[in-house]
Enzyme design. Structure first.
Site, PDB file in Angstrom:
ATOM      1  N   ASN A  10       0.851  -1.189   0.000  1.00 35.09           N
ATOM      2  CA  ASN A  10       0.000   0.000   0.000  1.00 35.09           C
ATOM      3  C   ASN A  10       0.892   1.246   0.000  1.00 35.09           C
ATOM      4  O   ASN A  10       1.711   1.439   0.900  1.00 35.09           O
ATOM      5  CB  ASN A  10      -0.901  -0.042   1.251  1.00 35.09           C
ATOM      6  CG  ASN A  10      -1.823   1.146   1.340  1.00 35.09           C
ATOM      7  OD1 ASN A  10      -1.433   2.267   1.054  1.00 35.09           O
ATOM      8  ND2 ASN A  10      -3.053   0.909   1.771  1.00 35.09           N
ATOM      9  N   HIS A  13       0.953   6.272   1.855  1.00 41.07           N
ATOM     10  CA  HIS A  13       1.662   7.251   2.678  1.00 41.07           C
ATOM     11  C   HIS A  13       2.854   7.889   1.988  1.00 41.07           C
ATOM     12  O   HIS A  13       3.409   8.864   2.487  1.00 41.07           O
ATOM     13  CB  HIS A  13       1.987   6.652   4.044  1.00 41.07           C
ATOM     14  CG  HIS A  13       0.693   6.338   4.758  1.00 41.07           C
ATOM     15  ND1 HIS A  13      -0.232   7.323   5.046  1.00 41.07           N
ATOM     16  CD2 HIS A  13       0.125   5.166   5.120  1.00 41.07           C
ATOM     17  CE1 HIS A  13      -1.300   6.768   5.591  1.00 41.07           C
ATOM     18  NE2 HIS A  13      -1.112   5.462   5.644  1.00 41.07           N
ATOM     19  N   HIS A  46      -5.676   3.598  -1.465  1.00 46.43           N
ATOM     20  CA  HIS A  46      -6.992   3.948  -0.923  1.00 46.43           C
ATOM     21  C   HIS A  46      -7.335   5.367  -1.357  1.00 46.43           C
ATOM     22  O   HIS A  46      -6.721   6.329  -0.896  1.00 46.43           O
ATOM     23  CB  HIS A  46      -6.932   3.841   0.608  1.00 46.43           C
ATOM     24  CG  HIS A  46      -8.235   4.091   1.295  1.00 46.43           C
ATOM     25  ND1 HIS A  46      -8.391   3.939   2.653  1.00 46.43           N
ATOM     26  CD2 HIS A  46      -9.445   4.477   0.836  1.00 46.43           C
ATOM     27  CE1 HIS A  46      -9.640   4.218   2.991  1.00 46.43           C
ATOM     28  NE2 HIS A  46     -10.296   4.559   1.905  1.00 46.43           N
ATOM     29  N   ARG A  48      -9.454   8.167  -0.849  1.00 46.59           N
ATOM     30  CA  ARG A  48     -10.402   8.618   0.177  1.00 46.59           C
ATOM     31  C   ARG A  48     -11.258   9.753  -0.348  1.00 46.59           C
ATOM     32  O   ARG A  48     -10.838  10.530  -1.207  1.00 46.59           O
ATOM     33  CB  ARG A  48      -9.637   9.106   1.417  1.00 46.59           C
ATOM     34  CG  ARG A  48      -9.197   7.989   2.309  1.00 46.59           C
ATOM     35  CD  ARG A  48      -8.531   8.556   3.559  1.00 46.59           C
ATOM     36  NE  ARG A  48      -8.318   7.482   4.507  1.00 46.59           N
ATOM     37  CZ  ARG A  48      -9.145   7.175   5.490  1.00 46.59           C
ATOM     38  NH1 ARG A  48     -10.242   7.875   5.712  1.00 46.59           N
ATOM     39  NH2 ARG A  48      -8.875   6.174   6.293  1.00 46.59           N
ATOM     40  N   ARG A  52      -6.899  12.726   0.998  1.00 38.14           N
ATOM     41  CA  ARG A  52      -5.777  13.140   1.854  1.00 38.14           C
ATOM     42  C   ARG A  52      -4.459  12.485   1.438  1.00 38.14           C
ATOM     43  O   ARG A  52      -3.400  12.962   1.800  1.00 38.14           O
ATOM     44  CB  ARG A  52      -6.071  12.836   3.319  1.00 38.14           C
ATOM     45  CG  ARG A  52      -6.005  11.380   3.663  1.00 38.14           C
ATOM     46  CD  ARG A  52      -6.048  11.182   5.153  1.00 38.14           C
ATOM     47  NE  ARG A  52      -7.378  11.355   5.673  1.00 38.14           N
ATOM     48  CZ  ARG A  52      -7.825  10.697   6.752  1.00 38.14           C
ATOM     49  NH1 ARG A  52      -7.028   9.879   7.409  1.00 38.14           N
ATOM     50  NH2 ARG A  52      -9.044  10.861   7.180  1.00 38.14           N
ATOM     51  N   GLU A  73      -8.675   0.457  -2.758  1.00 36.95           N
ATOM     52  CA  GLU A  73      -9.516   0.496  -1.555  1.00 36.95           C
ATOM     53  C   GLU A  73     -10.429   1.696  -1.655  1.00 36.95           C
ATOM     54  O   GLU A  73      -9.986   2.796  -2.015  1.00 36.95           O
ATOM     55  CB  GLU A  73      -8.650   0.640  -0.306  1.00 36.95           C
ATOM     56  CG  GLU A  73      -7.872  -0.597   0.034  1.00 36.95           C
ATOM     57  CD  GLU A  73      -7.018  -0.368   1.266  1.00 36.95           C
ATOM     58  OE1 GLU A  73      -7.080   0.722   1.880  1.00 36.95           O
ATOM     59  OE2 GLU A  73      -6.256  -1.269   1.606  1.00 36.95           O
ATOM     60  N   THR A 103      -6.934   6.477  10.290  1.00 36.57           N
ATOM     61  CA  THR A 103      -6.829   5.389   9.328  1.00 36.57           C
ATOM     62  C   THR A 103      -8.104   4.565   9.460  1.00 36.57           C
ATOM     63  O   THR A 103      -8.935   4.875  10.313  1.00 36.57           O
ATOM     64  CB  THR A 103      -5.560   4.547   9.604  1.00 36.57           C
ATOM     65  OG1 THR A 103      -5.501   3.473   8.648  1.00 36.57           O
ATOM     66  CG2 THR A 103      -5.553   3.959  11.003  1.00 36.57           C
ATOM     67  N   THR A 104      -8.257   3.547   8.617  1.00 36.24           N
ATOM     68  CA  THR A 104      -9.477   2.744   8.665  1.00 36.24           C
ATOM     69  C   THR A 104      -9.581   2.077  10.031  1.00 36.24           C
ATOM     70  O   THR A 104      -8.764   1.235  10.379  1.00 36.24           O
ATOM     71  CB  THR A 104      -9.438   1.676   7.545  1.00 36.24           C
ATOM     72  OG1 THR A 104      -9.020   2.313   6.340  1.00 36.24           O
ATOM     73  CG2 THR A 104     -10.798   1.049   7.351  1.00 36.24           C
ATOM     74  N   GLU A 154     -11.130  -9.471   3.494  1.00 33.43           N
ATOM     75  CA  GLU A 154      -9.834  -9.131   4.081  1.00 33.43           C
ATOM     76  C   GLU A 154     -10.061  -8.922   5.565  1.00 33.43           C
ATOM     77  O   GLU A 154     -10.877  -8.077   5.968  1.00 33.43           O
ATOM     78  CB  GLU A 154      -9.258  -7.870   3.430  1.00 33.43           C
ATOM     79  CG  GLU A 154      -7.903  -7.504   4.041  1.00 33.43           C
ATOM     80  CD  GLU A 154      -7.119  -6.491   3.234  1.00 33.43           C
ATOM     81  OE1 GLU A 154      -7.229  -6.472   1.998  1.00 33.43           O
ATOM     82  OE2 GLU A 154      -6.387  -5.716   3.873  1.00 33.43           O
ATOM     83  N   HIS A 195      -3.602  -4.606   7.928  1.00 34.24           N
ATOM     84  CA  HIS A 195      -3.718  -3.391   8.748  1.00 34.24           C
ATOM     85  C   HIS A 195      -2.797  -3.486   9.956  1.00 34.24           C
ATOM     86  O   HIS A 195      -2.951  -4.358  10.799  1.00 34.24           O
ATOM     87  CB  HIS A 195      -5.145  -3.089   9.218  1.00 34.24           C
ATOM     88  CG  HIS A 195      -5.335  -1.613   9.452  1.00 34.24           C
ATOM     89  ND1 HIS A 195      -4.848  -0.967  10.554  1.00 34.24           N
ATOM     90  CD2 HIS A 195      -5.894  -0.658   8.681  1.00 34.24           C
ATOM     91  CE1 HIS A 195      -5.119   0.320  10.451  1.00 34.24           C
ATOM     92  NE2 HIS A 195      -5.751   0.545   9.322  1.00 34.24           N
TER      93      HIS A 195
HETATM   94  N1  PXP Z   1      -5.934  -3.286   4.288  1.00 38.70           N
HETATM   95  C1  PXP Z   1      -6.905  -2.349   4.325  1.00 38.70           C
HETATM   96  C2  PXP Z   1      -8.280  -2.733   3.890  1.00 38.70           C
HETATM   97  C3  PXP Z   1      -6.621  -1.020   4.724  1.00 38.70           C
HETATM   98  O1  PXP Z   1      -7.605  -0.103   4.758  1.00 38.70           O
HETATM   99  C4  PXP Z   1      -5.296  -0.687   5.055  1.00 38.70           C
HETATM  100  C5  PXP Z   1      -4.963   0.728   5.405  1.00 38.70           C
HETATM  101  O2  PXP Z   1      -5.201   1.550   4.318  1.00 38.70           O
HETATM  102  C6  PXP Z   1      -4.325  -1.690   4.981  1.00 38.70           C
HETATM  103  C7  PXP Z   1      -4.675  -2.986   4.620  1.00 38.70           C
HETATM  104  C8  PXP Z   1      -2.889  -1.421   5.286  1.00 38.70           C
HETATM  105  O3  PXP Z   1      -2.754  -1.003   6.600  1.00 38.70           O
HETATM  106  P1  PXP Z   1      -1.360  -0.430   7.084  1.00 38.70           P
HETATM  107  O4  PXP Z   1      -1.126   0.829   6.318  1.00 38.70           O
HETATM  108  O5  PXP Z   1      -1.561  -0.221   8.537  1.00 38.70           O
HETATM  109  O6  PXP Z   1      -0.325  -1.482   6.767  1.00 38.70           O
END
Ligand code: PXP
Length: 250
Positions: A10, A13, A46, A48, A52, A73, A103-104, A154, A195
């Site tokens: 992902n 960031h 993701h 959003r 952001r 996402e 965050t989610t 997931e 996550h």
């Molecule tokens: N999976 C999902 C569905 C998420 O929303 C996120 C965060 O955007 C992640 C995985 C990855 O989480 P992290 O950034 O904490 O590794």
């Protein structure tokens, strides 16, 4: 290699850092290309509602410039559905979204939202997109996800990662995830997890043989400051492989 555990990286960031200055550096698409070189199996981003981190044009560019499947996402909203149907990523993972969260924060309430979620799942699946629902490791959420036609669940690993390692609470969260993953496998829905995962939390999750994919972002992008993104991903991959050794094929 049915036992292979895929790694989705992902890159949100990288965009968060870029956006603090409003320019084009650091470029999340370049990060996605480096992730591909380092052995990632897919890219997760993701989009959003408040934009952001990832922006619409990043989605366009990832699709065009990165040689990996994109897992988009998104919150289940009309705006995001329209965007997904235009871009047609390989996969969509629907997540709950609150404007003010960092965050989610939790999984989708698939049980409560089954009526409208079923329609979203159908429209995305009809467009050839693999649909995943991000849920807490709860059996009723998983069975409802399967009933409304999602191909994947997931499992949210946030509580497991946040739990204090030595107090027994992390083991408890791990057991919930493991049971939920087995349940998903038994009812025929593919299981992913993610996550909050990092070097010190990934192995017990990767050792759950029925989980097919992990999605990892914040830790890897943070660790990239110290190790470089390629090295951080390669080390993560090594830990996943070590955890996966000697577990039975499923
Ligand atoms: N999976 C999902 C569905 C998420 O929303 C996120 C965060 O955007 C992640 C995985 C990855 O989480 P992290 O950034 O904490 O590794």
């Amino acid at each position: 290699m049915s036992n292979f555990l895929r790694l989705g990286v992902n890159i949100d960031h990288v965009a968060t850092i870029r956006n603090t200055r409003g320019g084009s550096h650091p470029d999340p698409v370049r990060a996605a290309q480096l992730a591909a070189e380092a052995g990632a199996n897919s890219i997760t981003a993701h989009l959003r509602e408040d934009r952001r981190h990832i922006l619409d044009n990043d989605i366009t560019r990832i699709n065009l410039e990165v040689d990996l499947p994109l897992n988009l996402e998104m919150a289940p909203t009309e705006e995001m559905l329209k965007i997904a149907l235009e871009h047609k990523p390989f996969a969509v993972c629907m997540v709950p979204e609150k404007r003010r969260e960092r965050t989610t924060e939790g999984g989708l309430d698939v049980v409560g939202g089954r009526g409208f979620l079923k329609d979203y799942v159908a429209q995305l699946a009809d467009a050839g997109i693999r649909v995943s629902l991000f849920v807490e490791p709860e059996l009723d959420q998983i069975s409802t996800a399967a009933e409304i036609g999602a191909a994947v669940v997931e499992l949210h690993t946030g509580k497991y990662c946040d739990a204090v390692p030595d107090a027994g609470s992390r083991e408890k969260e791990l057991l919930s995830i493991s049971k939920a993953a087995d349940f998903a496998q038994n009812i025929g829905i593919e299981c992913h997890a993610g996550h909050g995962l990092g070097f010190d939390t990934v192995k017990p999750i990767a050792a759950i043989g029925v989980i097919k994919e992990l999605n990892v972002g914040h830790f890897l992008i943070g660790e990239a400051v110290f190790l470089g993104l390629g090295n951080a991903i390669k080390h993560f991959r090594t830990l996943m492989n070590e955890a996966r050794e000697n577990i039975p094929e499923r």
